[in-house]
Design a protein around this motif. Structure first.
Motif, short mmCIF file in Angstrom:
data_model
loop_
_atom_site.label_atom_id
_atom_site.label_comp_id
_atom_site.label_asym_id
_atom_site.label_seq_id
_atom_site.Cartn_x
_atom_site.Cartn_y
_atom_site.Cartn_z
N TYR A 31 58.61 73.06 44.57
CA TYR A 31 57.42 73.80 45.00
C TYR A 31 57.75 75.23 45.42
O TYR A 31 56.86 76.00 45.78
N THR A 70 63.83 82.61 58.99
CA THR A 70 63.60 81.78 57.82
C THR A 70 64.22 82.44 56.59
O THR A 70 65.04 83.33 56.70
N GLY A 71 63.83 81.97 55.39
CA GLY A 71 64.41 82.52 54.18
C GLY A 71 63.55 82.11 52.99
O GLY A 71 62.35 81.87 53.15
N GLY A 72 64.24 81.85 51.89
CA GLY A 72 65.55 81.37 51.60
C GLY A 72 66.13 80.45 52.68
O GLY A 72 65.45 80.06 53.60
N GLU A 73 67.37 80.12 52.50
CA GLU A 73 68.02 79.29 53.51
C GLU A 73 68.82 80.21 54.43
O GLU A 73 69.83 80.79 54.02
N THR A 99 63.86 77.94 60.80
CA THR A 99 63.48 76.97 59.78
C THR A 99 64.63 76.87 58.78
O THR A 99 65.11 77.89 58.27
N SER A 100 65.07 75.65 58.52
CA SER A 100 66.22 75.44 57.65
C SER A 100 66.00 74.20 56.79
O SER A 100 65.21 73.31 57.14
N ASN A 101 66.73 74.14 55.69
CA ASN A 101 66.65 72.92 54.87
C ASN A 101 67.59 71.84 55.39
O ASN A 101 67.72 70.78 54.79
N SER A 123 63.15 71.15 56.78
CA SER A 123 62.33 70.68 55.67
C SER A 123 62.90 69.38 55.15
O SER A 123 64.08 69.32 54.81
N ASN A 161 59.30 69.39 58.26
CA ASN A 161 58.23 69.87 57.38
C ASN A 161 58.27 69.10 56.08
O ASN A 161 59.31 69.08 55.41
N VAL A 163 56.24 68.68 52.48
CA VAL A 163 55.20 69.11 51.55
C VAL A 163 54.75 67.89 50.75
O VAL A 163 55.56 67.27 50.05
N GLU A 191 50.08 70.84 52.84
CA GLU A 191 49.55 70.92 51.48
C GLU A 191 50.43 71.90 50.69
O GLU A 191 50.87 72.92 51.24
N GLU A 192 50.61 71.60 49.42
CA GLU A 192 51.41 72.52 48.59
C GLU A 192 50.65 73.83 48.37
O GLU A 192 49.44 73.83 48.13
N MET A 193 51.37 74.93 48.44
CA MET A 193 50.77 76.25 48.24
C MET A 193 51.27 76.86 46.92
O MET A 193 52.30 76.43 46.39
N MET A 325 58.25 81.14 47.52
CA MET A 325 58.18 81.13 48.99
C MET A 325 59.44 81.72 49.59
O MET A 325 59.42 82.28 50.68
N1 SAM Z 1 65.02 77.05 53.33
C1 SAM Z 1 64.35 76.78 54.54
C2 SAM Z 1 63.58 75.50 54.47
O1 SAM Z 1 63.39 74.98 53.37
O2 SAM Z 1 63.14 75.03 55.52
C3 SAM Z 1 63.46 77.90 55.03
C4 SAM Z 1 62.63 78.60 54.00
S1 SAM Z 1 61.39 77.62 53.22
C5 SAM Z 1 60.69 78.77 52.09
C6 SAM Z 1 60.22 77.46 54.54
C7 SAM Z 1 59.21 76.37 54.40
O3 SAM Z 1 58.33 76.67 53.34
C8 SAM Z 1 59.80 74.99 54.10
O4 SAM Z 1 59.35 74.09 55.09
C9 SAM Z 1 59.22 74.64 52.76
O5 SAM Z 1 58.97 73.27 52.64
C10 SAM Z 1 57.95 75.46 52.74
N2 SAM Z 1 57.49 75.75 51.39
C11 SAM Z 1 58.15 76.39 50.41
N3 SAM Z 1 57.38 76.50 49.30
C12 SAM Z 1 56.21 75.91 49.60
C13 SAM Z 1 55.00 75.70 48.87
N4 SAM Z 1 54.87 76.11 47.61
N5 SAM Z 1 53.99 75.06 49.49
C14 SAM Z 1 54.12 74.62 50.78
N6 SAM Z 1 55.23 74.81 51.51
C15 SAM Z 1 56.26 75.44 50.94
#
Ligand code: SAM
Ligand code: SF4
Length: 330
Positions: A31, A70-73, A99-101, A123, A161, A163, A191-193, A325
């Motif tokens: 996503y 946040t990021g990226g990671e 916010t991190s993966n 996430s 988090n 999705v 919700e997915e964006m 994102m």
């Molecule tokens: N890499 C880190 C992470 O995944 O937590 C931080 C950056 S990530 C872009 C931040 C958040 O955006 C994450 O919780 C991710 O699930 C969410 N995210 C990324 N793309 C998305 C989308 N298309 N729709 C909804 N949430 C999204």
């Protein structure tokens, strides 16, 4: 005294900066970005840590009290820990969150604790190793799960988090709720964006309504929790459970009226709404030699021109679905 605040024409005061420190990532969540062919910024295009610090200080002088990294990671960028240590001493900054993966290591967790960071969002879209792999395209479930337990044991306030999407992780919704039975964590379903770095996006089949109904059909006696006025999630608890859960209408956008956020991307793009185009590029202004008063002016103007909500912002901009994102700074 000269003490401007960031208040838009709808009366919303911005006090919360989401600061992206890199567009790079060690995952490839479906996503967020394509499996291959991401065009990451060259190192000199990224804001340096010094620039990130100076801009953070400027934002704090404009009334920002909370910064989310946040990021990226964030943890893939070399030098992130010394930067966070320095940022944690910035006058006026009341809170730093991250916010991190979840691929941060035990040493990094220890340093976060040492410098006073208390809250972290991780996430996690599935509790099943195979589905985790399908979603992130990386086989890192065990490492991420171990980090989450480590963070909880170290005393962090942890939010997960997740999705939600049809054909991806619907089977995980109820197991995530069960995770909150024994662990004092908050799971937030999003919700997915339309920010996956490609042209293909369809409005999510699972909106906040469907997610709520799905959970309530198994747990009919959910308790609604009090939330902060600027919260994007509507929060609930299963009576007697240690943790809680929330639902974030990130595509339905029902929370824009109280949004207090502003975003600075890793290459300097300033956004007053996730769904809109960048208002300006602070890196370019900084590198063109503008002083803090002129930068302040650019930020104040961006805020003054802020759209009413995410639908108006999206309408003002055609490229949204092409962005990842990781570039917007999630
Ligand atoms: N890499 C880190 C992470 O995944 O937590 C931080 C950056 S990530 C872009 C931040 C958040 O955006 C994450 O919780 C991710 O699930 C969410 N995210 C990324 N793309 C998305 C989308 N298309 N729709 C909804 N949430 C999204
Ligand atoms: Fe990386 Fe986070 Fe995007 Fe997943 S959501 S690809 S972990 S930046």
């Amino acid at each position: 005294m000269h003490n401007p605040q960031l208040i838009d024409k709808y009366g919303r005061q911005l006090t919360y900066l989401r600061l992206s420190v890199t567009d790079r990532c060690n995952f490839r969540c479906y996503y967020c970005m394509p499996e291959e062919g991401m065009d990451f910024a060259a190192r000199q295009e990224l804001l340096s840590f010094e620039e990130l610090y100076d801009l953070s200080a400027l934002f704090c002088s404009l009334g920002i009290t909370k910064i989310r990294i946040t990021g990226g990671e964030p943890f893939v960028r070399a030098g992130i820990m010394p930067f966070l240590r320095k940022l944690s001493q910035l006058p006026g900054l009341e809170e730093i969150t991250v916010t991190s993966n979840g691929t941060l290591n035990a040493k990094q967790i220890k340093i976060l604790q040492e410098i006073g960071i208390r809250k972290i969002n991780i996430s996690l879209d599935s509790l099943d190793r195979e589905r985790f792999f399908q979603i992130t395209r990386r086989d890192s479930f065990d490492a991420v799960y171990a980090s989450i337990l480590n963070l909880l044991n170290t005393g962090f306030e942890v939010k997960l988090n997740c999705v939600v999407a049809e054909n991806k992780n619907i089977q995980d919704i109820l197991p995530f709720i069960e995770l909150t039975k024994d662990y004092p964590l908050a799971v937030r379903f999003l919700e997915e964006m339309p920010f996956n770095g490609s042209d293909s996006f369809q409005a999510p089949q699972w909106s906040h309504h469907e997610i709520y109904q799905h959970i309530a059909s198994t747990h009919p006696n959910l308790e609604k929790l009090e939330s902060e006025p600027s919260s994007t999630s509507v929060n609930y608890q299963v009576p007697g459970y240690a943790g809680s859960f929330g639902i974030i209408p990130s595509f339905s956008r029902t929370f824009c009226g109280t949004c207090n956020r502003i975003r600075l991307g890793a290459t300097g793009e300033l956004r007053t709404c996730l769904y809109g185009p960048p208002a300006t590029n602070l890196r370019d202004l900084l590198r063109a030699g503008l002083g803090s008063e002129q930068l302040e002016q650019a930020i104040v103007e961006a805020v003054a021109n802020r759209e009413k909500d995410g639908f108006a912002a999206e309408a003002s901009h055609s490229a949204a679905a092409h962005e990842s994102m990781s570039v917007l700074g999630g």
